[in-house]
Design an enzyme around this catalytic site. Structure first.
Site, mmCIF file in Angstrom:
data_model
loop_
_atom_site.group_PDB
_atom_site.id
_atom_site.type_symbol
_atom_site.label_atom_id
_atom_site.label_comp_id
_atom_site.label_asym_id
_atom_site.label_seq_id
_atom_site.Cartn_x
_atom_site.Cartn_y
_atom_site.Cartn_z
ATOM 1 C CG ASP A 43 -1.948 -1.115 1.142
ATOM 2 O OD1 ASP A 43 -2.317 -1.497 0.022
ATOM 3 O OD2 ASP A 43 -2.345 -1.629 2.199
ATOM 4 C CG HIS A 44 4.501 3.579 1.564
ATOM 5 N ND1 HIS A 44 5.618 4.061 0.952
ATOM 6 C CD2 HIS A 44 4.161 4.518 2.474
ATOM 7 C CE1 HIS A 44 5.962 5.230 1.483
ATOM 8 N NE2 HIS A 44 5.092 5.521 2.411
ATOM 9 C CG PHE A 45 3.084 5.869 -2.700
ATOM 10 C CD1 PHE A 45 2.195 6.666 -2.013
ATOM 11 C CD2 PHE A 45 4.429 6.132 -2.567
ATOM 12 C CE1 PHE A 45 2.648 7.730 -1.231
ATOM 13 C CE2 PHE A 45 4.890 7.178 -1.782
ATOM 14 C CZ PHE A 45 3.999 7.979 -1.120
#
Length: 136
Positions: A43-45
């Site tokens: 999720d990053h990114f």
């Protein structure tokens, strides 16, 4: 011999730490392989997986904490970020190498660290100047 990283478990931001004391200077090297299976990476990114910058900072602090150990039962903790600059992102598979220098001090005196963070191929990814104090 006790593993230098025992002082920072359970969250370990370095796979390996070495420290050399040369007079009043402590030279610290920490290394971490960025794995793509970490729960924070997908999720990053989204669509562009990069290692979070706060984990680079954590690697600097944990390398120093491991190198200084726990004199008198005290642990080194981040107290101030004087300068922090991210230059190149780290991706899964990259090796992060933290090269830090500090004056060899003991509690209660604070520790000032200058760190040069590089990828395994030598490319500089971040620089930091931080201060750490002693807790406990």
């Amino acid at each position: 011999m006790t593993d230098l990283l025992d002082a920072v478990r359970p969250l370990v931001a370095c796979d390996r730490v070495t420290a050399i004391v040369d007079g009043d200077v402590r030279r610290i090297t920490g290394e971490l392989r960025v794995h793509g299976d970490g729960p924070y990476l997908p999720d990053h990114f989204p669509g562009l997986t990069i290692f979070p910058g706060v984990f680079v900072l954590e690697a600097v602090v944990q390398a120093a904490a491991a190198a200084f150990g726990e004199p008198d039962g005290r642990r080194l903790r981040l107290t101030a970020v004087r300068s922090l600059r991210f230059l190149v992102p780290l991706r899964p598979g990259d090796l992060l190498r933290v090269l830090a220098e500090a004056t060899a001090v003991s509690p209660p005196h604070p520790v000032r660290l200058r760190a040069d963070c590089r990828r395994g191929d030598g490319v500089r990814v971040a620089t930091a100047t931080v201060e750490c104090g002693w807790s406990g």
